[in-house]
Motif scaffolding. Sequence first.
Motif, PDB file in Angstrom:
ATOM      1  N   LYS A 120      16.539 -26.224  39.675  1.00 21.98           N
ATOM      2  CA  LYS A 120      16.501 -27.656  39.370  1.00 21.98           C
ATOM      3  C   LYS A 120      15.896 -28.462  40.508  1.00 21.98           C
ATOM      4  O   LYS A 120      14.956 -29.248  40.300  1.00 21.98           O
ATOM      5  CB  LYS A 120      17.915 -28.151  39.060  1.00 21.98           C
ATOM      6  CG  LYS A 120      17.983 -29.612  38.652  1.00 21.98           C
ATOM      7  CD  LYS A 120      19.419 -29.992  38.283  1.00 21.98           C
ATOM      8  CE  LYS A 120      19.513 -31.456  37.886  1.00 21.98           C
ATOM      9  NZ  LYS A 120      20.909 -31.839  37.522  1.00 21.98           N
ATOM     10  N   TYR A 121      16.403 -28.256  41.711  1.00 26.84           N
ATOM     11  CA  TYR A 121      15.965 -29.090  42.823  1.00 26.84           C
ATOM     12  C   TYR A 121      14.725 -28.522  43.520  1.00 26.84           C
ATOM     13  O   TYR A 121      13.966 -29.289  44.138  1.00 26.84           O
ATOM     14  CB  TYR A 121      17.116 -29.314  43.800  1.00 26.84           C
ATOM     15  CG  TYR A 121      18.185 -30.166  43.180  1.00 26.84           C
ATOM     16  CD1 TYR A 121      18.054 -31.550  43.142  1.00 26.84           C
ATOM     17  CD2 TYR A 121      19.307 -29.604  42.576  1.00 26.84           C
ATOM     18  CE1 TYR A 121      19.010 -32.351  42.537  1.00 26.84           C
ATOM     19  CE2 TYR A 121      20.271 -30.393  41.961  1.00 26.84           C
ATOM     20  CZ  TYR A 121      20.119 -31.766  41.943  1.00 26.84           C
ATOM     21  OH  TYR A 121      21.064 -32.561  41.325  1.00 26.84           O
ATOM     22  N   GLY A 122      14.507 -27.220  43.400  1.00 27.34           N
ATOM     23  CA  GLY A 122      13.229 -26.676  43.844  1.00 27.34           C
ATOM     24  C   GLY A 122      12.100 -27.221  42.996  1.00 27.34           C
ATOM     25  O   GLY A 122      11.046 -27.645  43.505  1.00 27.34           O
ATOM     26  N   CYS A 123      12.320 -27.224  41.694  1.00 28.24           N
ATOM     27  CA  CYS A 123      11.362 -27.804  40.761  1.00 28.24           C
ATOM     28  C   CYS A 123      11.169 -29.291  41.051  1.00 28.24           C
ATOM     29  O   CYS A 123      10.035 -29.800  41.066  1.00 28.24           O
ATOM     30  CB  CYS A 123      11.847 -27.579  39.336  1.00 28.24           C
ATOM     31  SG  CYS A 123      10.786 -28.276  38.055  1.00 28.24           S
ATOM     32  N   ALA A 142       6.310 -22.379  38.960  1.00 26.22           N
ATOM     33  CA  ALA A 142       6.666 -21.257  39.832  1.00 26.22           C
ATOM     34  C   ALA A 142       7.961 -21.522  40.582  1.00 26.22           C
ATOM     35  O   ALA A 142       8.807 -20.628  40.725  1.00 26.22           O
ATOM     36  CB  ALA A 142       5.527 -20.983  40.816  1.00 26.22           C
ATOM     37  N   SER A 143       8.130 -22.735  41.068  1.00 25.10           N
ATOM     38  CA  SER A 143       9.354 -23.076  41.800  1.00 25.10           C
ATOM     39  C   SER A 143      10.571 -22.945  40.892  1.00 25.10           C
ATOM     40  O   SER A 143      11.610 -22.417  41.300  1.00 25.10           O
ATOM     41  CB  SER A 143       9.252 -24.503  42.346  1.00 25.10           C
ATOM     42  OG  SER A 143      10.411 -24.851  43.052  1.00 25.10           O
ATOM     43  N   THR A 156      15.346 -19.974  39.374  1.00 25.10           N
ATOM     44  CA  THR A 156      16.182 -19.396  38.324  1.00 25.10           C
ATOM     45  C   THR A 156      16.638 -17.990  38.698  1.00 25.10           C
ATOM     46  O   THR A 156      17.825 -17.650  38.587  1.00 25.10           O
ATOM     47  CB  THR A 156      15.415 -19.344  36.991  1.00 25.10           C
ATOM     48  OG1 THR A 156      15.075 -20.678  36.593  1.00 25.10           O
ATOM     49  CG2 THR A 156      16.267 -18.699  35.898  1.00 25.10           C
ATOM     50  N   ILE A 157      15.715 -17.168  39.156  1.00 20.98           N
ATOM     51  CA  ILE A 157      16.050 -15.789  39.544  1.00 20.98           C
ATOM     52  C   ILE A 157      16.971 -15.785  40.754  1.00 20.98           C
ATOM     53  O   ILE A 157      17.948 -15.024  40.812  1.00 20.98           O
ATOM     54  CB  ILE A 157      14.774 -14.986  39.842  1.00 20.98           C
ATOM     55  CG1 ILE A 157      13.863 -14.953  38.614  1.00 20.98           C
ATOM     56  CG2 ILE A 157      15.120 -13.579  40.297  1.00 20.98           C
ATOM     57  CD1 ILE A 157      14.464 -14.312  37.391  1.00 20.98           C
ATOM     58  N   ILE A 187       4.955 -12.366  40.798  1.00 24.40           N
ATOM     59  CA  ILE A 187       4.763 -12.826  39.411  1.00 24.40           C
ATOM     60  C   ILE A 187       4.571 -14.339  39.388  1.00 24.40           C
ATOM     61  O   ILE A 187       3.665 -14.858  38.712  1.00 24.40           O
ATOM     62  CB  ILE A 187       5.959 -12.420  38.538  1.00 24.40           C
ATOM     63  CG1 ILE A 187       6.007 -10.897  38.374  1.00 24.40           C
ATOM     64  CG2 ILE A 187       5.886 -13.103  37.168  1.00 24.40           C
ATOM     65  CD1 ILE A 187       7.276 -10.395  37.725  1.00 24.40           C
ATOM     66  N   ALA A 188       5.413 -15.039  40.125  1.00 18.66           N
ATOM     67  CA  ALA A 188       5.297 -16.502  40.167  1.00 18.66           C
ATOM     68  C   ALA A 188       3.945 -16.930  40.709  1.00 18.66           C
ATOM     69  O   ALA A 188       3.302 -17.846  40.169  1.00 18.66           O
ATOM     70  CB  ALA A 188       6.424 -17.090  41.030  1.00 18.66           C
TER      71      ALA A 188
END
Length: 203
Positions: A72-75, A116-117, A122-123, A142-143
């Motif tokens: 959430k906050y990385g995004c 990607a963030s 999430t992972i 992958i990201a």
Amino acid sequence: MNVNFDRYYSARKNVFERIQDSSTATKVLMSFMMACFTGIMAQIIIPLPWTPVPITAQTFAVLCSGLFLGKKYGCLSQILYVVLGIAFIPWFGGMTGGLETFLGSTGGFFIGFIIASYFIGTITEKYAKARNFTRMAAVIGIANFALIYIPGLAGLALWFYFAQGTTLGIVELLMMGLVPFIMGDIVKILGAASVSKVFLPKD
């Protein structure tokens, strides 16, 4: 020696949990700080004569944003980076900004940063065992090569078509938007995976 490692593991877990349990205001502030870090890293730039897409270090910050701040906050940090860059802060590569830059040759990559963030976050949040070096390198790979480059290359192709009036062939597109960046991206992926191994708890 065991005692020292125990302290290290305990401290690492405590810091991670404090970040996760901090207030919404604190998390928003950390997201802004990560956006600032992304902007700083974007100024480490190597222009290439045959492509409008330069080599920059900002992808490393993008990858780390999901590791430290979660989905959430990385995004959010990357949304802030893009939105504030469009609005008034010239912190895109080469101290540029504005809607014109976002709609330019690198616009698709900005969208990829946000995706990607979120994916890495999430992972990181859901699977503690994925935070070791090998698994996280795979996740970040992958990201980087799928979630950033697919929208990035699509945006580059669209920009070239509207700006030049011609369509790029697949080989030309890859040479302009992917191939020159592979080695540097591998270094950034391994660096971010190392950050995960050192700083994130595994339970």
